[in-house]
Enzyme design. Structure first.
Site: not given
Ligand code: NAD
Length: 499
Positions: A281, A226
């Site tokens: 992602c 992240s």
């Protein structure tokens, strides 16, 4: 209860810190194993083993190092079913998707077999009288990587395969959510011929990560995860003088032009938006139809497809489209964000809130959600949800749609669906996003190209895999040599220039 290990200096070793994390089976909600969380001493042991092994490994010629990768590819194929099963059991993704996770990593290993060619330096013959100039690419030494839960096979391989084939030792700190496959990969690399200490797995959390960042021997750190953690690791690692590349979060927009094939666009959106429960992602999390008529035509096709999605455990084989999310906390976060979407005025056209799977009531399943009329100021638009939630933002014009993708803080991937080559070319040229699909919803580049986003999706200069990985895991040395005449003219006091 199974107690997982670290893999240090060629063997499985039990954790000694006394700290453990629970590893769940997301389909049942049960804790199936505990994974040790390393302390600084355990990391130091791995670093010492890596430092001891690395010089001899760097001295092995590139062709022989490449042969280890060839053998590793064979072993990955041999154990594919075992790896996929272990991966699905800890991550939750479907078995075909788990195999895809292994195969996308394997493809980078195949690319690394080209190391003898890729590591060739440059040579200039007779750069001056009796002078040759050449460059060589040398390994960094001990390298390390920190990886996310969502691709527990692919991303470790994207890092360790190029690092190791370039002559480095590599320490992997995988996600504590699904650490079994990384441990299996280390065993397979040993079986393929990697010497002890060349690939090690040290499990852990922030304490292990900090031990990597503040270790003086470790030369480089790769990170995928992240954005807040990417920022922390990039800043701290660079301040410690390390070479660092960090890949962060995403909010990927797919623009649907009025001339797009709506059936194709809707199919692309269900796969890219809900595959792997949206925990990719490169997932598409924002659909941007241009014009109200386009939006209506798109939703007419899309809604039934989203409603028909089959959600279930990986043990159902090919009969499920996606599985549970990784933890109860991830599920709670998705549910919280969905509620903010409703509260902030978005229209929930497919409501997955009451999803329930008989026999799996404690699993971390989340039903498919589709929002319409999402606007830029809403939390569901600004935040990476990382779940099966697709937001539709209606744009009036192409410029407005392009502006949405460009103004978002993330810039990992994006796509445009159109039949018009001019629009597609304009989009590819202007959009400030690292990976672009034209009628392709998840434009993950193949192994021999490079992978990387822009803006807050990346910190560092070089991308993952492809030629950039060989640059990241080596440093260039340039040698100027003069033979055989020696210096006969006396000293030179001005800087030599070639005339
Ligand atoms: P995460 O950031 O929570 O964890 C990633 C790694 O960082 C793990 O190994 C974890 O143990 C470690 N970590 C967690 N908290 C830490 C802390 N406070 N200090 C130091 N280390 C810490 O990410 P995740 O939930 O495992 O993965 C999902 C995220 O990864 C998503 O944001 C996704 O977009 C991103 N991702 C990006 C890419 C890419 O290439 N850009 C690829 C895959 C995933």
């Amino acid at each position: 209860m199974q107690e997982l290990t670290h893999y240090i200096d060629g063997e499985h070793v039990k954790g000694t810190s006394g700290r453990f994390a629970d590893v769940y089976n997301p389909a049942t909600g049960e804790v199936q194993a505990k994974v040790p969380l390393a302390n600084g001493d355990e990391m130091a042991r791995a670093v010492a083993a890596a430092a001891k092994a690395q010089p001899a490994w760097a001295a092995v010629n590139p062709q022989r190092r490449a042969r280890v990768m060839m053998a590793f590819v064979q072993l990955l194929h041999r154990d594919m079913d075992k790896l996929a099963e272990a991966l699905s059991r800890e991550h939750g993704k479907t078995l075909p998707d788990a195999k895809g996770d292994v195969i996308r990593g394997l493809e980078v290993v195949e690319y690394c077999i080209g190391a003898p060619h890729l590591l060739k330096g440059e040579f200039t013959d007779s750069a001056g009288p009796g002078i040759d100039m050449y460059s060589m690419r040398q390994p960094l030494g001990v390298t390390a990587g920190i990886t996310p839960f969502n691709f527990p096979a692919m991303i470790p391989m994207w890092m360790f395969a190029p690092a190791i084939v370039c002559g480095n030792a590599f320490i992997l700190k995988p996600s504590e959510r699904d650490p079994s496959v990384p441990l299996m990969l280390a065993e397979l690399m040993a079986e393929a011929g990697a010497p002890k200490g060349i690939l090690q797995v040290v499990n852990g959390d922030k304490e292990a990560v900090d031990a990597i960042l503040y270790d003086d021997t470790i030369q480089s750190v790769g990170f995928v995860g992240s954005t807040p953690i990417a920022e922390y690791i990039y800043g701290t690692g660079c301040a410690q003088g390390k070479r660092v590349q960090c890949f962060g979060g995403a909010k990927n927009h797919m623009i649907i032009m009025p001339d797009a094939d709506m059936e194709q666009a809707a199919d692309a959106l269900v796969g890219a938006g809900y595959g792997a429960a949206g925990e990719r992602c490169m997932a598409i999390s924002v659909a941007v139809p241009v014009g109200d008529d386009t939006a209506d035509r798109l939703l007419e096709k899309l809604v039934p497809k989203v409603e028909a999605l089959k959600v279930g455990p990986y043990t159902s084989g090919n009969d499920v489209d996606y599985g549970p999310v990784v933890t109860a906390a991830a599920k709670a976060n998705i549910e919280r964000l969905v509620q903010t979407g409703i509260d902030q005025g978005a229209k929930l056209v497919v409501d997955g809130r009451n999803f329930n799977l008989q026999g799996y009531e404690d699993g971390f399943f989340v039903g498919a959600h589709l929002f319409d009329n999402v606007t830029k100021d809403m939390d569901i638009y600004k935040t990476e949800i990382f779940g099966p939630v697709l937001s539709t933002v209606r744009a009036k014009t192409y410029e407005e749609a392009l502006g949405l993708a460009m103004d978002h803080e993330y810039g990992n991937g994006t796509a445009i669906f159109t039949r018009d080559g001019d629009t597609a070319r304009d989009f590819a040229a202007r959009v400030n996003v690292g990976m672009v699909g034209i009628n392709v919803p998840i434009p993950v580049p193949l192994a021999y190209h490079t992978f990387g986003g822009w803006k807050k999706s990346v910190f560092g200069d070089l991308n993952q895999h492809g030629p950039d990985a060989f640059k990241f895991y080596t440093r260039t040395k340039t040698i100027t040599s003069r033979w055989p005449s020696g210096i006969k003219e006396g000293g030179e006091f001005s800087i030599p220039v070639m005339e």
